[in-house]
Design a protein around this motif. Structure first.
Motif, PDB file in Angstrom:
ATOM      1  N   TYR A   1       0.836  -1.202   0.000  1.00 29.00           N
ATOM      2  CA  TYR A   1       0.000   0.000   0.000  1.00 29.00           C
ATOM      3  C   TYR A   1       0.873   1.255   0.000  1.00 29.00           C
ATOM      4  O   TYR A   1       1.946   1.271   0.602  1.00 29.00           O
ATOM      5  CB  TYR A   1      -0.897   0.031   1.245  1.00 29.00           C
ATOM      6  CG  TYR A   1      -1.970  -1.039   1.233  1.00 29.00           C
ATOM      7  CD1 TYR A   1      -3.225  -0.781   0.702  1.00 29.00           C
ATOM      8  CD2 TYR A   1      -1.709  -2.305   1.749  1.00 29.00           C
ATOM      9  CE1 TYR A   1      -4.197  -1.765   0.678  1.00 29.00           C
ATOM     10  CE2 TYR A   1      -2.680  -3.289   1.734  1.00 29.00           C
ATOM     11  CZ  TYR A   1      -3.926  -3.018   1.198  1.00 29.00           C
ATOM     12  OH  TYR A   1      -4.889  -3.984   1.171  1.00 29.00           O
ATOM     13  N   VAL A   2       0.392   2.295  -0.671  1.00 34.19           N
ATOM     14  CA  VAL A   2       1.041   3.610  -0.594  1.00 34.19           C
ATOM     15  C   VAL A   2      -0.057   4.641  -0.317  1.00 34.19           C
ATOM     16  O   VAL A   2      -1.247   4.355  -0.473  1.00 34.19           O
ATOM     17  CB  VAL A   2       1.757   4.004  -1.912  1.00 34.19           C
ATOM     18  CG1 VAL A   2       3.020   3.217  -2.119  1.00 34.19           C
ATOM     19  CG2 VAL A   2       0.824   3.887  -3.098  1.00 34.19           C
ATOM     20  N   GLU A   3       0.408   5.872   0.052  1.00 40.38           N
ATOM     21  CA  GLU A   3      -0.582   6.938   0.247  1.00 40.38           C
ATOM     22  C   GLU A   3      -1.102   7.389  -1.098  1.00 40.38           C
ATOM     23  O   GLU A   3      -0.373   7.360  -2.098  1.00 40.38           O
ATOM     24  CB  GLU A   3       0.096   8.142   0.909  1.00 40.38           C
ATOM     25  CG  GLU A   3       0.215   8.034   2.386  1.00 40.38           C
ATOM     26  CD  GLU A   3       0.954   9.232   2.968  1.00 40.38           C
ATOM     27  OE1 GLU A   3       0.776  10.347   2.463  1.00 40.38           O
ATOM     28  OE2 GLU A   3       1.720   9.017   3.904  1.00 40.38           O
ATOM     29  N   LYS A   4      -2.360   7.859  -1.097  1.00 43.19           N
ATOM     30  CA  LYS A   4      -2.880   8.454  -2.335  1.00 43.19           C
ATOM     31  C   LYS A   4      -2.071   9.709  -2.634  1.00 43.19           C
ATOM     32  O   LYS A   4      -1.515  10.333  -1.728  1.00 43.19           O
ATOM     33  CB  LYS A   4      -4.351   8.822  -2.143  1.00 43.19           C
ATOM     34  CG  LYS A   4      -5.248   7.598  -2.027  1.00 43.19           C
ATOM     35  CD  LYS A   4      -6.653   8.017  -1.650  1.00 43.19           C
ATOM     36  CE  LYS A   4      -7.465   6.796  -1.256  1.00 43.19           C
ATOM     37  NZ  LYS A   4      -8.650   7.146  -0.487  1.00 43.19           N
TER      38      LYS A   4
ATOM     39  N   ILE B   1      -0.771  13.400  -3.315  1.00 41.30           N
ATOM     40  CA  ILE B   1      -1.123  14.623  -2.597  1.00 41.30           C
ATOM     41  C   ILE B   1      -1.905  15.544  -3.521  1.00 41.30           C
ATOM     42  O   ILE B   1      -1.432  15.884  -4.610  1.00 41.30           O
ATOM     43  CB  ILE B   1       0.148  15.367  -2.143  1.00 41.30           C
ATOM     44  CG1 ILE B   1       1.085  14.437  -1.379  1.00 41.30           C
ATOM     45  CG2 ILE B   1      -0.190  16.609  -1.345  1.00 41.30           C
ATOM     46  CD1 ILE B   1       0.515  13.864  -0.136  1.00 41.30           C
ATOM     47  N   THR B   2      -3.063  15.944  -3.103  1.00 44.75           N
ATOM     48  CA  THR B   2      -3.802  16.953  -3.881  1.00 44.75           C
ATOM     49  C   THR B   2      -4.085  18.120  -2.951  1.00 44.75           C
ATOM     50  O   THR B   2      -4.442  17.921  -1.789  1.00 44.75           O
ATOM     51  CB  THR B   2      -5.138  16.402  -4.410  1.00 44.75           C
ATOM     52  OG1 THR B   2      -5.840  15.830  -3.306  1.00 44.75           O
ATOM     53  CG2 THR B   2      -4.940  15.372  -5.500  1.00 44.75           C
TER      54      THR B   2
ATOM     55  N   VAL C   1       1.724  -4.627   4.113  1.00 47.28           N
ATOM     56  CA  VAL C   1       2.736  -3.621   4.479  1.00 47.28           C
ATOM     57  C   VAL C   1       2.450  -2.342   3.689  1.00 47.28           C
ATOM     58  O   VAL C   1       2.106  -2.404   2.509  1.00 47.28           O
ATOM     59  CB  VAL C   1       4.153  -4.149   4.144  1.00 47.28           C
ATOM     60  CG1 VAL C   1       5.200  -3.076   4.375  1.00 47.28           C
ATOM     61  CG2 VAL C   1       4.466  -5.375   4.993  1.00 47.28           C
TER      62      VAL C   1
ATOM     63  N   GLU D   1      -6.450   7.082   3.583  1.00 45.78           N
ATOM     64  CA  GLU D   1      -5.343   7.595   2.765  1.00 45.78           C
ATOM     65  C   GLU D   1      -4.616   6.525   1.953  1.00 45.78           C
ATOM     66  O   GLU D   1      -3.944   6.848   0.972  1.00 45.78           O
ATOM     67  CB  GLU D   1      -4.310   8.297   3.665  1.00 45.78           C
ATOM     68  CG  GLU D   1      -4.822   9.526   4.380  1.00 45.78           C
ATOM     69  CD  GLU D   1      -5.045  10.691   3.439  1.00 45.78           C
ATOM     70  OE1 GLU D   1      -4.225  10.865   2.519  1.00 45.78           O
ATOM     71  OE2 GLU D   1      -6.059  11.388   3.593  1.00 45.78           O
ATOM     72  N   LEU D   2      -4.722   5.275   2.391  1.00 46.68           N
ATOM     73  CA  LEU D   2      -3.932   4.245   1.707  1.00 46.68           C
ATOM     74  C   LEU D   2      -4.632   3.717   0.459  1.00 46.68           C
ATOM     75  O   LEU D   2      -5.857   3.602   0.420  1.00 46.68           O
ATOM     76  CB  LEU D   2      -3.655   3.077   2.652  1.00 46.68           C
ATOM     77  CG  LEU D   2      -2.679   3.339   3.790  1.00 46.68           C
ATOM     78  CD1 LEU D   2      -2.377   2.047   4.531  1.00 46.68           C
ATOM     79  CD2 LEU D   2      -1.381   3.958   3.290  1.00 46.68           C
ATOM     80  N   LYS D   3      -3.830   3.405  -0.553  1.00 51.50           N
ATOM     81  CA  LYS D   3      -4.394   2.720  -1.725  1.00 51.50           C
ATOM     82  C   LYS D   3      -3.469   1.562  -2.086  1.00 51.50           C
ATOM     83  O   LYS D   3      -2.242   1.643  -1.895  1.00 51.50           O
ATOM     84  CB  LYS D   3      -4.552   3.686  -2.895  1.00 51.50           C
ATOM     85  CG  LYS D   3      -3.254   4.201  -3.462  1.00 51.50           C
ATOM     86  CD  LYS D   3      -3.479   4.857  -4.789  1.00 51.50           C
ATOM     87  CE  LYS D   3      -2.117   5.232  -5.380  1.00 51.50           C
ATOM     88  NZ  LYS D   3      -2.167   5.885  -6.641  1.00 51.50           N
TER      89      LYS D   3
END
Lengths: 101, 220
Positions: free
Chosen positions: A5-8, A10-11, B9, B215-217
């Motif tokens: 997973y990563v953060e969406k 930034i907007t 993760v 926030e996670l995708k």
């Protein structure tokens, strides 16, 4: 490095952008105002001091040393003549190198 | 029931953030320790001279690191601003009033309910705001003292010196008494920042529920 997973991305909305810009502008303005205020204050004191010196000068009855009777009397009685050997020995200072003590 | 797999993760701190954090570690900590030495003057002339040299090197690292981070990782700066400045809600006040449940957790070994937090909890938001303005003030005042002392008016030199001292000591106390102990206490977050930037989603879910949920995708 492995992750799922990563953060969406930034907007930043227009409202947030204007808010950030506002805070940055307020910070810069406050800093600039504080600095210019201090400089203006410092210049104010220098101008007041200069005006005070001119005023003192204007108030003096005798404004040149060669017209100062008590000073000329001092030379006549014991210091010889202005810029003379004795006067130089008595009044002139010497240079001492104090850069290394 | 969580939608995340047990061993999922997530990337919590991207490389620019971790590098910037290293700049803070290598810049701020030596500068802070030597700053306290310069304030208390416990050493002889040579020791004080060495402390000043270390202070200046630390300050350079801090100044260059901060400038590069602002210029090259502006998305992270925007994200930080949004998280720290623009996301305050009633829940933050409740979280702060309960101290995030940390006193009970650390002293009584007891868990209490606290509002769910995003990537930064309310304490980190408060610390973030203080560190942001504080670092700006110590860099600006330090630059005046280092580069421009003979050039500036006496009043500016005086206030730069006082601001550098007071804000520097305050930040040192915040970092050494708050940020570092709590960072070590939250070991998963510590490993994430000093390791490869990742954290197990299950661990993040406990401290940063809103971040995990909103926030996670998933990487496709």
């Amino acid at each position: 490095m492995k992750y799922d997973y990563v953060e969406k991305a930034i907007t930043v909305t227009r409202r947030e952008f204007i808010g950030m810009l506002g805070i940055a502008a307020a910070m810069l303005w406050t800093g600039a105002f504080a600095v210019t205020d201090l400089v203006a204050d410092r210049n104010k004191y220098i101008r007041m001091r200069t005006a005070g010196l001119y005023k003192d000068d204007e108030k003096q009855a005798v404004r040149q040393s060669h017209n100062n009777k008590s000073l000329m009397k001092m030379y006549e009685t014991w210091a010889g003549k202005p810029m003379g050997h004795l006067a130089e020995e008595l009044f002139h200072t010497r240079y001492y190198d104090r850069t290394v003590l | 029931m969580s939608k995340f797999a047990e061993d999922a993760v997530a990337l919590r701190h991207a490389l620019p953030s971790r590098l910037f954090h290293w700049c803070l570690v290598l810049g701020f900590i030596p500068a802070a320790i030597t700053g306290v030495i310069l304030f208390l003057r416990p050493l002889g002339p040579e020791g004080m001279h060495l402390a000043m040299q270390i202070h200046i090197v630390g300050a350079w690292i801090l100044m260059i690191g901060s400038t590069l981070f602002f210029l090259l990782a502006s998305d992270r700066v925007a994200a930080f601003w949004r998280d720290a400045f623009f996301s305050w809600k009633n829940d933050d006040i409740i979280w702060l009033a309960k101290g995030g449940g940390y006193p009970q957790k650390m002293l009584l070994n007891k868990e209490i309910d606290v509002p769910p937090m995003g990537k930064m909890n309310s304490g980190q938001k408060m610390m973030g705001i203080l560190v942001f303005f504080g670092t700006l003030i110590i860099i600006a005042s330090g630059a005046i003292l280092y580069f421009a002392l003979p050039l500036v008016p006496k009043a500016i030199a005086y206030y730069a010196d006082k601001a550098h001292l007071i804000v520097g000591l305050f930040l040192t106390l915040c970092v050494f008494c708050g940020h570092i102990p709590l960072g070590i206490y939250n070991w998963a977050a510590f490993k994430s920042m000093f390791g490869d930037g990742t954290i197990r989603v299950k661990e993040a879910e406990h401290h940063n529920k809103l971040w995990v949920e909103e926030e996670l995708k998933k990487i496709s």
